[in-house]
Design an enzyme around this catalytic site. Structure first.
Site, mmCIF file in Angstrom:
data_model
loop_
_atom_site.group_PDB
_atom_site.id
_atom_site.type_symbol
_atom_site.label_atom_id
_atom_site.label_comp_id
_atom_site.label_asym_id
_atom_site.label_seq_id
_atom_site.Cartn_x
_atom_site.Cartn_y
_atom_site.Cartn_z
ATOM 1 N N SER A 186 0.734 -1.369 -0.275
ATOM 2 C CA SER A 186 0.963 -0.271 0.186
ATOM 3 C C SER A 186 0.934 1.224 -0.391
ATOM 4 C CB SER A 186 -1.242 0.280 1.243
ATOM 5 O OG SER A 186 -0.074 -0.208 2.377
ATOM 6 N N LYS A 211 0.591 4.598 6.757
ATOM 7 C CA LYS A 211 -0.025 5.662 5.757
ATOM 8 C C LYS A 211 0.788 6.807 6.158
ATOM 9 C CE LYS A 211 -2.941 2.575 5.059
ATOM 10 N NZ LYS A 211 -2.784 1.979 3.267
#
Length: 258
Positions: A32, A96
């Site tokens: 990701s 993230k």
């Protein structure tokens, strides 16, 4: 046995103190955050960067203790920081990039990240072909350099997979963050509505609504600041092998700052 017992009595508390107060290592499990972080990268996470809360405790033991919310010596991340945090709706540790802070508006329009009504600075770098982790398929990505203030990073766009090129308008509530992955077509993050309250007239500006999907299937939604574990500062080392095609150069993967 006495020798081992004495050693463990010293080493174990020292390890817990170090990983709880200073730094801990996290291993990247998914793609990701490609190309910034690859599967297998060992990342040093600064535990003191944003203060201490229940999720700062080592080995994720804070989720099992009857501790309240809030943080000691709290500070707010900056846009562009790569953070490690507890998933908003399930017991998973995630990593993230912060793009929205309390009061910000965030929206994706035609793959562009728009913050407070202005597209962030973005520059096309190159097109690369590479082999994603645990596959034999050669994929193609468009690499872009994005900049917010003095922070710059690379993202991948245009990959096959689940795209989130256009979104509702998100207004980040007080005490929360909006987070995205650098691998824009392979990151289940705050852009996805499944972890958010339902939009009202195309705007999402609330947090804390009952989920409409099972917790394990929900996105991270707006992430509470209390869920922060720390800031990812450095790639210490990696077992990742460069899989770029066409003799394209790979990024340094050892002792590389983020």
């Amino acid at each position: 046995m006495r020798e081992w017992g004495a050693t463990l009595a010293i080493v174990a508390p020292a390890f817990l103190l170090f990983t709880g107060l200073l730094y801990e290592q996290r291993v990247i499990p998914s793609e990701s955050m490609v190309p910034t972080l690859e599967v297998g990268d060992r990342v040093a996470v600064s535990k003191f960067a944003f203060g201490y809360g229940r999720y700062s405790l080592p080995l994720s033991i804070g989720r099992y203790l009857p501790l309240g919310g809030g943080r000691f010596f709290a500070s707010t991340p900056e846009r562009g920081d790569v953070v490690v945090f507890e998933h908003t709706h399930s017991e998973r540790v995630m990593i993230k990039r912060v793009v929205g802070l309390p009061g910000d508006t965030v929206q994706m329009i035609n793959e562009e990240l728009v913050i407070n009504g202005q597209p962030i600075e973005a520059e096309f770098v190159r097109t690369v072909r590479y082999v994603p982790d645990r596959t034999d398929v050669v994929d193609t990505a468009h690499e872009w350099r994005e900049t917010i203030g003095d922070k710059t990073w690379l993202t991948h766009r245009g990959l096959r997979g689940h795209t989130v090129d256009d979104t509702a308008l998100f207004v980040v509530p007080e005490g929360h963050m909006f987070l995205v992955g650098d691998n824009r077509n392979n990151s289940y993050d705050s852009r996805e509505l499944s972890g958010h309250c339902p939009p009202v007239n195309g705007v999402v500006d609330r947090a804390g609504c009952p989920l409409r999907v099972p917790a394990d299937d929900a996105s991270i939604g707006f992430v509470p600041l209390d869920h922060l574990i720390g800031r990812a500062d450095t790639v210490l080392m990696t077992f990742h092998r460069c899989k770029l095609q066409d003799d394209e150069p790979c990024q340094k993967r050892v002792w590389r700052g983020l």
